[in-house]
Design a protein around this motif. Sequence first.
Motif, mmCIF file in Angstrom:
data_model
loop_
_atom_site.group_PDB
_atom_site.id
_atom_site.type_symbol
_atom_site.label_atom_id
_atom_site.label_comp_id
_atom_site.label_asym_id
_atom_site.label_seq_id
_atom_site.Cartn_x
_atom_site.Cartn_y
_atom_site.Cartn_z
ATOM 1 N N PHE A 14 -30.549 39.360 -19.978
ATOM 2 C CA PHE A 14 -31.679 40.219 -19.645
ATOM 3 C C PHE A 14 -31.321 41.150 -18.489
ATOM 4 C CE2 PHE A 14 -33.390 36.130 -21.096
ATOM 5 C CZ PHE A 14 -34.173 36.533 -22.176
ATOM 6 N N PRO A 15 -31.899 42.360 -18.475
ATOM 7 C CA PRO A 15 -31.723 43.255 -17.325
ATOM 8 C C PRO A 15 -32.445 42.696 -16.099
ATOM 9 C CG PRO A 15 -33.325 44.157 -18.848
ATOM 10 C CD PRO A 15 -32.734 42.957 -19.529
ATOM 11 N N VAL A 16 -31.899 43.007 -14.926
ATOM 12 C CA VAL A 16 -32.440 42.472 -13.670
ATOM 13 C C VAL A 16 -32.701 43.614 -12.698
ATOM 14 C CG1 VAL A 16 -31.995 40.944 -11.700
ATOM 15 C CG2 VAL A 16 -31.202 40.305 -13.976
ATOM 16 N N MET A 17 -33.796 43.519 -11.953
ATOM 17 C CA MET A 17 -34.084 44.488 -10.907
ATOM 18 C C MET A 17 -34.295 43.750 -9.584
ATOM 19 S SD MET A 17 -38.076 45.597 -11.583
ATOM 20 C CE MET A 17 -38.070 46.701 -10.180
ATOM 21 N N ILE A 18 -34.097 44.457 -8.488
ATOM 22 C CA ILE A 18 -34.302 43.895 -7.153
ATOM 23 C C ILE A 18 -35.667 44.358 -6.656
ATOM 24 C CG2 ILE A 18 -33.363 43.651 -4.837
ATOM 25 C CD1 ILE A 18 -31.539 42.670 -7.131
ATOM 26 N N VAL A 19 -36.485 43.407 -6.219
ATOM 27 C CA VAL A 19 -37.810 43.737 -5.696
ATOM 28 C C VAL A 19 -37.810 43.564 -4.182
ATOM 29 C CG1 VAL A 19 -39.083 43.195 -7.795
ATOM 30 C CG2 VAL A 19 -38.608 41.391 -6.166
ATOM 31 N N ASN A 20 -38.386 44.509 -3.487
ATOM 32 C CA ASN A 20 -38.449 44.453 -2.024
ATOM 33 C C ASN A 20 -39.639 43.600 -1.598
ATOM 34 O OD1 ASN A 20 -36.204 46.137 -1.545
ATOM 35 N ND2 ASN A 20 -37.466 47.922 -2.061
ATOM 36 N N GLU A 21 -39.530 42.307 -1.859
ATOM 37 C CA GLU A 21 -40.594 41.364 -1.521
ATOM 38 C C GLU A 21 -40.239 40.659 -0.224
ATOM 39 O OE1 GLU A 21 -43.701 39.605 -1.042
ATOM 40 O OE2 GLU A 21 -43.679 40.662 -2.967
ATOM 41 N N SER A 22 -41.093 40.825 0.795
ATOM 42 C CA SER A 22 -40.791 40.284 2.118
ATOM 43 C C SER A 22 -41.094 38.792 2.238
ATOM 44 C CB SER A 22 -41.590 41.048 3.187
ATOM 45 O OG SER A 22 -42.984 40.958 2.934
ATOM 46 N N ASP A 23 -41.848 38.246 1.299
ATOM 47 C CA ASP A 23 -42.209 36.824 1.347
ATOM 48 C C ASP A 23 -40.968 35.983 1.026
ATOM 49 O OD1 ASP A 23 -43.244 34.300 1.100
ATOM 50 O OD2 ASP A 23 -44.979 34.895 -0.088
ATOM 51 N N SER A 24 -40.501 35.212 1.996
ATOM 52 C CA SER A 24 -39.274 34.429 1.816
ATOM 53 C C SER A 24 -39.437 33.291 0.812
ATOM 54 C CB SER A 24 -38.806 33.855 3.158
ATOM 55 O OG SER A 24 -39.785 32.988 3.698
ATOM 56 N N SER A 25 -40.679 32.977 0.423
ATOM 57 C CA SER A 25 -40.882 31.894 -0.546
ATOM 58 C C SER A 25 -40.320 32.250 -1.922
ATOM 59 C CB SER A 25 -42.373 31.556 -0.670
ATOM 60 O OG SER A 25 -43.098 32.637 -1.218
ATOM 61 N N TYR A 26 -40.055 33.553 -2.159
ATOM 62 C CA TYR A 26 -39.476 33.983 -3.429
ATOM 63 C C TYR A 26 -37.951 33.892 -3.414
ATOM 64 C CZ TYR A 26 -44.078 35.887 -4.586
ATOM 65 O OH TYR A 26 -45.413 36.035 -4.859
ATOM 66 N N ASP A 27 -37.358 33.692 -2.242
ATOM 67 C CA ASP A 27 -35.897 33.598 -2.153
ATOM 68 C C ASP A 27 -35.401 32.337 -2.856
ATOM 69 O OD1 ASP A 27 -35.923 35.912 -0.692
ATOM 70 O OD2 ASP A 27 -35.732 34.919 1.259
ATOM 71 N N GLY A 28 -34.269 32.453 -3.540
ATOM 72 C CA GLY A 28 -33.712 31.316 -4.258
ATOM 73 C C GLY A 28 -34.402 31.050 -5.583
ATOM 74 N N LYS A 29 -35.238 32.009 -6.034
ATOM 75 C CA LYS A 29 -35.967 31.862 -7.292
ATOM 76 C C LYS A 29 -35.768 33.117 -8.135
ATOM 77 C CE LYS A 29 -39.448 28.995 -5.039
ATOM 78 N NZ LYS A 29 -40.886 28.837 -4.681
ATOM 79 N N ILE A 30 -36.129 33.024 -9.398
ATOM 80 C CA ILE A 30 -36.044 34.180 -10.286
ATOM 81 C C ILE A 30 -37.436 34.463 -10.832
ATOM 82 C CG2 ILE A 30 -35.370 32.742 -12.273
ATOM 83 C CD1 ILE A 30 -33.635 35.210 -13.158
ATOM 84 N N ILE A 31 -37.844 35.724 -10.729
ATOM 85 C CA ILE A 31 -39.179 36.141 -11.160
ATOM 86 C C ILE A 31 -39.066 36.688 -12.572
ATOM 87 C CG2 ILE A 31 -41.152 37.602 -10.593
ATOM 88 C CD1 ILE A 31 -39.806 37.816 -7.721
ATOM 89 N N LEU A 37 -35.238 39.726 -8.772
ATOM 90 C CA LEU A 37 -34.732 38.908 -7.670
ATOM 91 C C LEU A 37 -35.066 39.591 -6.364
ATOM 92 C CD1 LEU A 37 -31.085 38.259 -8.986
ATOM 93 C CD2 LEU A 37 -33.050 36.738 -9.274
ATOM 94 N N THR A 38 -35.249 38.811 -5.311
ATOM 95 C CA THR A 38 -35.358 39.407 -3.983
ATOM 96 C C THR A 38 -33.956 39.794 -3.521
ATOM 97 O OG1 THR A 38 -35.074 37.286 -2.841
ATOM 98 C CG2 THR A 38 -37.340 37.925 -3.438
ATOM 99 N N PRO A 39 -33.837 40.662 -2.521
ATOM 100 C CA PRO A 39 -32.501 41.018 -2.013
ATOM 101 C C PRO A 39 -31.693 39.793 -1.585
ATOM 102 C CG PRO A 39 -34.121 42.563 -1.178
ATOM 103 C CD PRO A 39 -34.902 41.484 -1.882
ATOM 104 N N ALA A 40 -32.357 38.823 -0.948
ATOM 105 C CA ALA A 40 -31.639 37.618 -0.502
ATOM 106 C C ALA A 40 -31.097 36.830 -1.691
ATOM 107 C CB ALA A 40 -32.566 36.737 0.335
#
Length: 224
Positions: free
Chosen positions: A185-202, A152-155
């Motif tokens: 499942f385990p989850v990690m936070i990714v420091n992805e600056s692209d806001s298009s990933y916000d509100g989604k799960i990778i 997940l992104t921080p947001a």
Amino acid sequence: MDEVLQQLNAVPGVIGSLVCGRDGDPIACAFPPLFDSAIIEGVTAAVTDSARGVFDATGPAELLDFRYGDGRVIIKPLQDAFVLLLCTKKVNLGVLAISLNVAKIKLESHLVARGERQKPAAAAPDLLELAVCHLADGTKGSSFEQFGMAALTPATARQVSSFYKREAFKKLKITNRVNGIFDIFPVMIVNESDSSYDGKIILCKSIEKKLEALQGDGLLVEIP
């Protein structure tokens, strides 16, 4: 379907294969690891769009053979789907056609079974839904791919914490609304600056496969 695709890959001259819907969305994929999933999806969408145009213009066909400078893309129509193969220039089309005819029966059987399982679950008002996505740069996701994690992104992490009123979490229960398959499942936070990933799960590939999830599917997430 993966086993059938691996059998096709064993035909001399076949590099990789996949099954996709008429809209180009991948359903099952068997390509070597060096092929980035985002590139495969882009090529699939472009080629299947051309295939639909050919079928609309000429009617049903047993096989389509797209020839390029460095290789060939072979498409075999299935019921409401396609099987697509990336091949070398010297692939023996006669031998491949026989294998494809056998694979067609098996793949269509799997597609029917898959359709019967896909009974969308209604979104519960007390559960948060996030869409599946992929990192555009595959190298960024190497760690969570290696350890079989979702990201997940921080947001988005703050969104999940706020929704469930929990400050911190390390795992999520993820349910595919399309087929009802779920697991924790385990989850990690990714420091992805692209806001298009916000509100989604990778998702990493292993989780995608387990949940039978496709890009854009809605997943229900819960903090266990």
